[in-house]
Design an enzyme around this catalytic site. Structure first.
Site, PDB file in Angstrom:
ATOM      1  N   ASP A  59       0.861  -1.179   0.000  1.00 40.14           N
ATOM      2  CA  ASP A  59       0.000   0.000   0.000  1.00 40.14           C
ATOM      3  C   ASP A  59       0.899   1.229   0.000  1.00 40.14           C
ATOM      4  O   ASP A  59       1.947   1.249   0.652  1.00 40.14           O
ATOM      5  CB  ASP A  59      -0.884  -0.025   1.254  1.00 40.14           C
ATOM      6  CG  ASP A  59      -1.758   1.213   1.384  1.00 40.14           C
ATOM      7  OD1 ASP A  59      -2.905   1.159   0.913  1.00 40.14           O
ATOM      8  OD2 ASP A  59      -1.280   2.219   1.943  1.00 40.14           O
ATOM      9  N   ILE A  60       0.528   2.265  -0.787  1.00 44.20           N
ATOM     10  CA  ILE A  60       1.315   3.505  -0.811  1.00 44.20           C
ATOM     11  C   ILE A  60       1.040   4.271   0.482  1.00 44.20           C
ATOM     12  O   ILE A  60      -0.121   4.559   0.812  1.00 44.20           O
ATOM     13  CB  ILE A  60       0.947   4.363  -2.033  1.00 44.20           C
ATOM     14  CG1 ILE A  60       1.246   3.591  -3.326  1.00 44.20           C
ATOM     15  CG2 ILE A  60       1.708   5.687  -2.021  1.00 44.20           C
ATOM     16  CD1 ILE A  60       0.798   4.303  -4.591  1.00 44.20           C
ATOM     17  N   GLU A  69      -4.994   2.555  -3.518  1.00 47.60           N
ATOM     18  CA  GLU A  69      -3.537   2.643  -3.628  1.00 47.60           C
ATOM     19  C   GLU A  69      -2.869   1.320  -3.278  1.00 47.60           C
ATOM     20  O   GLU A  69      -1.677   1.274  -2.970  1.00 47.60           O
ATOM     21  CB  GLU A  69      -3.015   3.762  -2.714  1.00 47.60           C
ATOM     22  CG  GLU A  69      -3.205   3.527  -1.230  1.00 47.60           C
ATOM     23  CD  GLU A  69      -4.546   4.022  -0.701  1.00 47.60           C
ATOM     24  OE1 GLU A  69      -4.640   4.288   0.504  1.00 47.60           O
ATOM     25  OE2 GLU A  69      -5.501   4.158  -1.499  1.00 47.60           O
TER      26      GLU A  69
END
Length: 481
Positions: A357-358, A400
């Protein structure tokens, strides 16, 4: 054989186009064929018979008039009455006529002596018992004053000759003999051949009994109209003076026929046209139009097929790929991963997954806007495409979040790959330019273990990624067993 909906639509469109193009071509062919037939029947054939009649006047009627002139010549009558002993005079006369008009043969028969003369002089004395001489005795006993006769002549190497015979009468209507001219059939053939080649018609002549008295050799083998049953049915109409255009079929061919009585020859001029000879260009045009229509139909079908394939490919791509990053979407990933997991179980090969995940992505969107956020997602996807193998399965999981399935890869190998990916993204200059600071990711990794299924595997993977988040982000965590 089963067809999908798109194939059925293409088949229907192609069939409709084929039916439409063939129908239009066929309709045009029928209309053109009928127009050609009507033009031939009501215009070309009547006009041509007039032209042919004019040609006949010049080529055949002229010899008939010459023969008639000889029969009415006072010199000939006087010679037969009083001077038959002076054969040189009649020879010179016949020779002068032959040379002046270019005839093949000029002749004279005396009724008193039955002597036969030509431009070469005295030939023979006619004998009523001789079959070769029977023509004269038959002719003198018939009511007609002239005739056209086809016969072989021994004097000219047994050649076929057309004789135009005229009776000679004195002032008391007493028969003095017969005179006339002869033309080789090669000459007649050339005339009739000219008619056929110039007008594309077969031309022949018939007497009142239906006998074919003049015809082109090797083209029209008929000796009488009755020799052809189809023509025999039209015999009354042909041998009438109505001049109507008639139709008949023979041996699968359609013919148009027109006749005209020629008093000078006491015969019927018959002009016959085979319809196929005049509709050849119509048939060729039909075949050309049909070929063009089929080619156009094929091209349209090909274009439709190409467009449908492109549309299907686009739909398939949209159904299985994320429109922003061009990576596989979650649904497509799940379908492909089920197959990959099945192969892993069958071949007992290692299979690892990376899920990341960003970090702080909501802050990026809030601070720089969704356009920059989208650019970050696209750049991360580009890095994934560059770094991982073709056999690896990469996808945007949602928002994301991204997932990578690594066949034939152990968990330790996956950890190394995950760390390299994390470092590359953190140090990527393009991402730093977009957000003014490094972009980081939090990753979780795990490896398939018996008796894992899809749910247990992804539950463990998801926990590993959130553990990395809880540990401070920008790191990789193994899944707890």
């Amino acid at each position: 054989m089963k067809f999908n909906a798109n194939t059925k639509i293409i088949i229907m469109i192609t069939t409709l186009l084929l039916v439409l193009s063939v129908s239009i071509s066929l309709l045009n062919f029928i209309v053109s064929l009928n127009a050609k037939q009507q033009e031939l029947k009501h215009r070309s054939l009547p006009l041509s018979i007039e032209n042919i009649y004019t040609e006949i006047q010049r080529n055949i009627i002229e010899p008939n008039l010459i023969s008639s002139m000889m029969a009415h010549d006072t010199f000939v009558k006087e010679w037969l009455h009083h001077q038959e002993t002076d054969r040189n005079k009649i020879q010179n006369y016949l020779a002068s006529i032959q040379q002046k008009y270019g005839m093949f043969l000029t002749f004279l028969v005396s009724e008193k002596t039955h002597n036969y003369y030509s431009q070469k002089g005295f030939i023979e004395k006619l004998n009523p018992k001789d079959p070769d001489n029977a023509w004269y005795f038959r002719f003198k006993n018939q009511p007609e004053t002239h005739e056209i006769n086809l016969d072989y002549n021994d004097q000219f190497h047994n050649s076929m000759i057309m004789f135009i015979n005229h009776k000679i009468y004195d002032q008391n209507q007493q028969l003095l003999g017969a005179t006339g001219i002869g033309m080789k059939m090669s000459y007649i053939d050339s005339i009739l051949k000219t008619f056929r080649e110039n007008y594309q018609f077969t031309v022949f002549f018939a007497n009142r009994q239906g006998d074919i008295i003049l015809r082109e050799r090797n083209i029209n083998p008929l000796k009488n109209l009755s020799d052809n049953p189809d023509l025999d049915k039209l015999r009354p109409q042909i041998l009438s003076n109505k001049g109507q255009t008639l139709e008949y079929h023979s041996l699968g061919e359609k013919y148009l026929l027109k006749s005209q009585f020629i008093p000078e020859l006491n015969a019927y001029l018959i002009v016959q046209a085979k319809l196929d000879d005049f509709t050849k260009d119509v048939r060729q045009t039909f075949l050309a139009n049909l070929s063009i229509s089929l080619i156009i139909t094929f091209m349209i079908t090909l274009i439709i097929l190409t467009m449908v394939r492109r549309f299907n490919n686009k739909l398939s791509f949209l159904a299985s790929n994320d429109t922003l990053t061009q990576l596989k979407n979650r649904r497509a990933f799940n379908d492909d991963f089920e197959i990959m997991l099945s192969l892993t179980k069958r071949h007992q090969q290692p299979l690892s997954l990376i899920f990341f995940d960003i970090d702080n992505f909501k802050t990026i969107n809030d601070q720089y806007g969704h356009q920059i956020g989208d650019q970050v997602l696209v750049r991360v996807a580009e890095i994934l495409k560059q770094r991982f193998r073709k056999e690896d399965l990469t996808a945007r999981w949602g928002g994301e979040e991204f997932v990578i399935a690594l066949p034939s890869t152990t968990e330790n190998q996956a950890y190394t790959l995950a760390e390299n990916l994390r470092n590359q993204i953190e140090q990527d200059p393009q991402l730093q330019t977009q957000t003014q600071h490094p972009v980081t990711i939090s990753l979780g990794i795990t490896e398939y273990r018996i008796p894992d299924d899809y749910d247990s595997l992804f539950r463990r993977l998801d926990d590993a990624m959130y553990q990395a988040k809880r540990n401070g982000k920008n790191q990789t965590c193994h899944a707890l067993i």
